[in-house]
Design an enzyme around this catalytic site. Structure first.
Site, PDB file in Angstrom:
ATOM      1  N   PRO A   1     -43.860   5.012 -60.087  1.00 32.43           N
ATOM      2  CA  PRO A   1     -45.128   5.221 -60.776  1.00 32.43           C
ATOM      3  C   PRO A   1     -46.008   4.870 -59.396  1.00 32.43           C
ATOM      4  O   PRO A   1     -46.233   4.028 -59.056  1.00 32.43           O
ATOM      5  CB  PRO A   1     -45.354   4.494 -61.748  1.00 32.43           C
ATOM      6  CG  PRO A   1     -44.398   3.038 -61.412  1.00 32.43           C
ATOM      7  CD  PRO A   1     -43.320   3.753 -60.743  1.00 32.43           C
ATOM      8  N   MET A   2     -47.017   5.928 -59.418  1.00 34.80           N
ATOM      9  CA  MET A   2     -48.140   5.714 -58.386  1.00 34.80           C
ATOM     10  C   MET A   2     -49.325   6.295 -59.137  1.00 34.80           C
ATOM     11  O   MET A   2     -49.466   7.536 -59.323  1.00 34.80           O
ATOM     12  CB  MET A   2     -47.537   6.599 -57.062  1.00 34.80           C
ATOM     13  CG  MET A   2     -46.702   5.890 -56.227  1.00 34.80           C
ATOM     14  SD  MET A   2     -46.250   6.860 -54.869  1.00 34.80           S
ATOM     15  CE  MET A   2     -45.401   8.168 -55.220  1.00 34.80           C
ATOM     16  N   ALA A   3     -50.459   5.352 -59.270  1.00 33.25           N
ATOM     17  CA  ALA A   3     -51.766   5.913 -59.913  1.00 33.25           C
ATOM     18  C   ALA A   3     -52.273   6.855 -59.103  1.00 33.25           C
ATOM     19  O   ALA A   3     -52.488   6.966 -57.868  1.00 33.25           O
ATOM     20  CB  ALA A   3     -52.588   4.656 -60.100  1.00 33.25           C
TER      21      ALA A   3
ATOM     22  N   GLN B   1     -45.861   3.648 -68.360  1.00 33.88           N
ATOM     23  CA  GLN B   1     -46.261   2.205 -67.720  1.00 33.88           C
ATOM     24  C   GLN B   1     -47.419   1.752 -68.417  1.00 33.88           C
ATOM     25  O   GLN B   1     -48.424   2.519 -68.469  1.00 33.88           O
ATOM     26  CB  GLN B   1     -46.369   2.314 -66.544  1.00 33.88           C
ATOM     27  CG  GLN B   1     -46.462   1.036 -65.574  1.00 33.88           C
ATOM     28  CD  GLN B   1     -46.551   0.819 -64.395  1.00 33.88           C
ATOM     29  OE1 GLN B   1     -47.654   1.145 -63.823  1.00 33.88           O
ATOM     30  NE2 GLN B   1     -45.329   0.363 -63.647  1.00 33.88           N
TER      31      GLN B   1
ATOM     32  N   CYS C   1     -48.462  -4.014 -59.605  1.00 36.09           N
ATOM     33  CA  CYS C   1     -49.428  -3.523 -58.631  1.00 36.09           C
ATOM     34  C   CYS C   1     -50.358  -4.331 -58.035  1.00 36.09           C
ATOM     35  O   CYS C   1     -50.736  -5.345 -58.971  1.00 36.09           O
ATOM     36  CB  CYS C   1     -50.178  -2.561 -59.871  1.00 36.09           C
ATOM     37  SG  CYS C   1     -51.321  -1.690 -58.925  1.00 36.09           S
TER      38      CYS C   1
ATOM     39  N   LYS D   1     -41.522  -3.826 -64.191  1.00 41.88           N
ATOM     40  CA  LYS D   1     -41.598  -3.405 -62.702  1.00 41.88           C
ATOM     41  C   LYS D   1     -42.613  -4.526 -62.129  1.00 41.88           C
ATOM     42  O   LYS D   1     -43.516  -4.904 -62.413  1.00 41.88           O
ATOM     43  CB  LYS D   1     -42.456  -1.970 -62.420  1.00 41.88           C
ATOM     44  CG  LYS D   1     -42.426  -1.644 -60.942  1.00 41.88           C
ATOM     45  CD  LYS D   1     -42.817  -0.349 -60.743  1.00 41.88           C
ATOM     46  CE  LYS D   1     -42.947  -0.075 -59.418  1.00 41.88           C
ATOM     47  NZ  LYS D   1     -44.193  -0.486 -58.621  1.00 41.88           N
TER      48      LYS D   1
ATOM     49  N   ASN E   1     -36.786  -1.081 -54.812  1.00 44.58           N
ATOM     50  CA  ASN E   1     -37.902  -0.407 -54.423  1.00 44.58           C
ATOM     51  C   ASN E   1     -38.590  -0.837 -53.094  1.00 44.58           C
ATOM     52  O   ASN E   1     -38.727  -2.080 -52.925  1.00 44.58           O
ATOM     53  CB  ASN E   1     -38.894  -0.138 -55.511  1.00 44.58           C
ATOM     54  CG  ASN E   1     -40.294   0.281 -55.135  1.00 44.58           C
ATOM     55  OD1 ASN E   1     -41.227  -0.501 -55.431  1.00 44.58           O
ATOM     56  ND2 ASN E   1     -40.145   1.662 -54.961  1.00 44.58           N
ATOM     57  N   GLY E   2     -38.957  -0.058 -52.394  1.00 41.12           N
ATOM     58  CA  GLY E   2     -39.915  -0.254 -51.280  1.00 41.12           C
ATOM     59  C   GLY E   2     -39.561   0.189 -50.024  1.00 41.12           C
ATOM     60  O   GLY E   2     -38.395  -0.253 -49.605  1.00 41.12           O
TER      61      GLY E   2
ATOM     62  N   GLY F   1     -41.003   5.779 -54.100  1.00 40.63           N
ATOM     63  CA  GLY F   1     -42.477   6.349 -54.225  1.00 40.63           C
ATOM     64  C   GLY F   1     -43.136   7.039 -53.122  1.00 40.63           C
ATOM     65  O   GLY F   1     -42.867   8.534 -53.131  1.00 40.63           O
TER      66      GLY F   1
END
Ligand code: FMN
Length: 326
Positions: free
Chosen positions: A16-18, A70, A100, A139, A200-201, A224
């Site tokens: 998820p990326m705002a 989310q 986040c 997350k 993730n990352g 992402g």
């Protein structure tokens, strides 16, 4: 990979990326093989949900299943209410944001800041899992600070209180996005719990995928930033994981068609003014990945109307640059 009753079609998930993983981007990533594409975070303050921004973060009619939403916040009751309302509006998985580092979120001690307060984490997880009729995922980061990598403690709390899957970004809150993600803590989290764990990352290159899967033993990988400007990456990487061989890249024409279709969907959903603005971001990433110069991007950024923007993009894509950046 299994999340509650849902068997994901791929172990590669979109992070998820705002401001980025809106419905059109989630759609194109799922179309090209992302096993799950969670919405951008939605505030747990449901009084703010009438805003256009929040409405776009909720599931959309026709969105491919399972639809994961989310939520971010600090108050267990509000988080539970936000989960309930999201489910009413079509969410099939609720994802709690503890990953986040953004100030906007962390000033209220939400997002990854919550990791320094395991009691509140427990209260939120208990409240959300208790009221939710759908699987709840979490997350998080590897910890609050480099000296306090408490992901294992939080993972155990999550498992004890019915979290269905965990995704872990291999940085602490203190790291923000600096340096490189580390996978050692993720490996330890995986061996400390029985529920599915997703790493993730900094998963960008084909070598990263097999290395992280083998090293950590995780059940899934979440991508992402590497999906920006190349949502088809999921299709290629899925094949790589299935066969051990990275298939040939899509042709320039295939990519052009996907890009135009994506941009038109942005215009359709967000309307003339916002649509053109949001589309610029994606156009910038697409053109950069295709190897166009910054000058060309600037020219397209000058267009203010959807049709003109698409027309200009079609013209540019009609003249491929010499080399693509992958
Ligand atoms: C612009 C941007 C927005 C993000 N928004 C969210 C968000 O809303 N919720 C969340 O849990 N993580 C968010 N993240 C973090 C990503 O989900 C992911 O954990 C991080 O980018 C590391 O993965 P990557 O190296 O594959 O990009 C965001 C990241 C970026 C770059």
């Amino acid at each position: 990979m299994q999340i509650g009753p849902y068997t994901l079609t791929s172990k590669l998930l979109l992070a998820p990326m705002a401001g980025i993983t809106d419905p059109p981007f989630r759609r194109v990533c799922k179309q090209f093989g992302a096993g799950l594409a969670t919405s951008e975070m939605l505030t747990s303050d449901i009084n703010l949900w009438d805003s256009k921004k929040s409405t776009h973060r909720l599931p959309h009619a026709g969105e491919a299943e399972p639809r994961s939403v989310q939520i971010a916040g600090t108050d267990p009751k509000m988080m539970a209410m936000a989960a309930e309302l999201s489910i009413e509006k079509g969410a099939q998985i609720i994802d709690i944001n503890m990953g986040c580092p953004a100030k906007k979120v962390c000033n209220k001690a939400a997002g990854s800041a919550l990791m320094q307060d395991p009691e509140t984490v427990k209260a939120i997880i208990k409240a959300v899992t208790k009221t939710s009729s759908v699987p709840v995922t979490l997350k998080m980061r590897t910890g609050w600070s480099r000296k306090n990598r408490n992901a294992i403690e939080i993972a155990k709390i999550a498992e004890q209180h019915n979290i269905s899957a965990l995704s872990v970004h291999g940085r602490t809150r203190q790291d923000a996005y600096l340096g490189y993600a580390e996978y050692e803590t993720i490996r330890r989290v995986k061996s400390a719990v029985q529920i599915p764990v997703i790493a993730n990352g900094d998963l960008r290159h084909k070598e990263d995928l097999k290395f992280v899967l083998d090293y950590t033993g995780v059940d899934g990988l979440m991508i992402g930033r590497a999906a920006q400007g190349q949502p088809w990456i999921f299709q290629r990487y899925n094949k790589l994981l299935e066969t051990g061989v990275l298939p040939a890249d899509l042709s320039f024409d295939q990519k052009s068609n996907i890009i135009i279709d994506h941009i038109k969907h942005i215009h359709l959903l967000f309307g003339e003014k916002t649509g053109v603005r949001i589309a610029r971001k994606h156009i910038g990433w697409y053109l950069q990945k295709l190897g166009y110069s910054t000058e060309i991007k600037k020219i397209i950024f000058g267009y203010q109307h959807p049709e003109a923007q698409v027309q200009a993009l079609e013209n540019v894509l009609g003249n491929p640059p010499n080399e693509e950046k992958v």
